[in-house]
Design an enzyme around this catalytic site. Structure first.
Site, short mmCIF file in Angstrom:
data_model
loop_
_atom_site.label_atom_id
_atom_site.label_comp_id
_atom_site.label_asym_id
_atom_site.label_seq_id
_atom_site.Cartn_x
_atom_site.Cartn_y
_atom_site.Cartn_z
CB CYS B 90 -4.09 -5.00 6.92
SG CYS B 90 -4.81 -5.60 5.41
N GLY B 91 -1.48 -2.69 5.69
CA GLY B 91 -0.10 -2.69 5.22
C GLY B 91 0.12 -3.65 4.07
#
Lengths: 112, 300
Positions: B90-91
């Site tokens: 998720c970055g």
């Protein structure tokens, strides 16, 4: 008219009631009487009722509409809770469970 | 077939399968955002009403000295609830939260407070255990779909420690706020003790009305405040869940885009290599034929 059960006792709220903030009891039944319609009944477990600006809001930790109560499941829960109360008098959890089950049954219009 | 050509073909295949995975993750995350947003919306009315009720009680009682509202004179310990996600992909989602938490830690330690982190989400827990930091509490397994019971459990731990004489004196929360699909901000809030603002009543519509209390203001506050904290934590968990999915969707989208770009470049390289190979073969054949022709011409 809204009828609820606070820790102080039953309270009935009619239109234009003064602002009130009350603590609801565990396993109470809330009834909303409506004109020309059937009463709206709900089992309410703990929480608050707040009346302000001619608006009643009920904040409950757990609540269930009478029409949505699974009567068989509630009876089952009540029986189980009563059995464990008989086995152990100080079982606080079971006492709450029993109260909740009773409230659910009452909300569904069943005799307890 | 040349070795280089085979190598390129293999890389393209592997990048393609990666792109398939990230694309699928992106779609899953998109559909989950919607559900997470719905859950967020569903919790809003409760939070609004409970905030209103707390404001009503606090602004109508003259003496507010409930332990949960009064700041201790010499706070010694602060608890920080850090809301992270359970899974990665998720970055910068978790990195952002943890960076902000570290900044807050520095700030609080600057004020001479001992900081105890309370962490939710596997990523945050691993981060703290890896660094050998002691945690006041850790919860995992519900970052994607938090239930009210989870928030209650966290709130019970925090409030328990707050009421304890040797426990924490302040509670802060670091989480991600879901603004829109594209914007999520890390926010730091102090949830306890409550910040009581002395404001002049100006706008009549926002003034909470004078309340009567059943049974009395103190007892209402006593049972209202824990619910309020639970609700605040629950909202933070829900917002964080929605933000996590949004961050994941964005990260997976750029991963898919990058993979597609890589496939394009590699395909070009591969075609170039194949063309070079063919050219070389032709020139070899032509060269060979010429040599034969020259040899034949020399004999005559």
């Amino acid at each position: 008219m809204v009828i609820a059960k606070t820790v102080e006792g039953e309270i009935g709220i009619l239109p234009r009631h003064a602002p009130v903030l009350g603590v609801l009891v565990e396993g109470g039944v809330l009834r909303v009487k409506r004109e020309g319609e059937d009463d709206l009944v709900a089992a309410v477990h703990g929480g608050f009722i707040s009346v302000a600006d001619n608006e009643v809001s009920v904040l409950a930790e757990v609540a269930e509409l009478g029409s949505e109560v699974d009567v068989a499941a509630a009876r089952d829960a009540l029986a189980r809770a009563q059995a464990s109360i008989e086995a152990n008098q100080e079982d606080a959890d079971a006492a709450i469970q029993a109260k909740r089950a009773r409230a659910r049954l009452r909300a569904a219009g069943e005799e307890v | 077939m040349g070795a280089q050509l085979r190598l390129l073909r293999r890389r393209i295949n592997s990048v393609k399968s990666t792109a398939k995975i990230t694309r699928a993750q992106e779609l899953i995350a998109s559909s989950r955002i919607v559900r997470a947003q719905q859950r967020m919306q569903a919790a809003l009315p409760y939070e609004r009403e409970i905030t209103r009720a707390v404001t009503g009680v606090v602004s109508n009682t003259v003496s507010v000295d409930h332990p949960l509202t009064v700041a201790k004179e010499n706070p010694a310990r602060a608890g920080v609830l850090i809301v992270t996600s359970d899974s990665g992909f998720c970055g910068g989602f978790n990195a952002n939260v943890l960076r902000e938490a570290e900044a807050l830690r520095g700030l609080l330690e600057g004020r001479g407070l001992d900081v105890t982190p309370f962490v939710t989400g596997r990523k945050g827990v691993t981060w703290h255990t890896f660094r050998g930091r002691d945690m006041g509490g850790q919860w995992t397994g519900f970052s994607r779909k938090p239930a009210y019971a989870d928030a209650k459990e966290i709130a019970d731990t925090l409030i328990g420690s707050f009421k304890d004489e040797n426990g924490i004196d302040e509670i802060h929360i670091v989480s991600t706020e879901f603004v829109s699909m594209l914007t999520q901000n890390v926010v730091v809030k102090r949830i306890l003790p409550l910040e009581i603002e002395e404001t002049e009543a100006t706008d009549t519509s926002t003034i909470p009305p004078y309340f009567e209390f059943e049974p009395n203001a103190d007892e209402v506050l006593e049972s209202l405040l824990p619910r309020y904290v639970e609700s605040r934590i629950f909202t933070a968990l829900l917002q964080s869940a929605a933000s996590e999915e949004a961050a994941r969707r964005r990260a997976m989208k750029s991963a898919t885009d990058n993979a597609n770009e890589l496939i394009r470049v590699l395909t070009q390289d591969m075609n170039q290599a194949r063309q070079a190979e063919i050219t070389q073969e032709i020139s070899e054949i032509v060269g060979g034929a010429n040599a034969l022709a020259d040899a034949a011409a020399g004999k005559e």
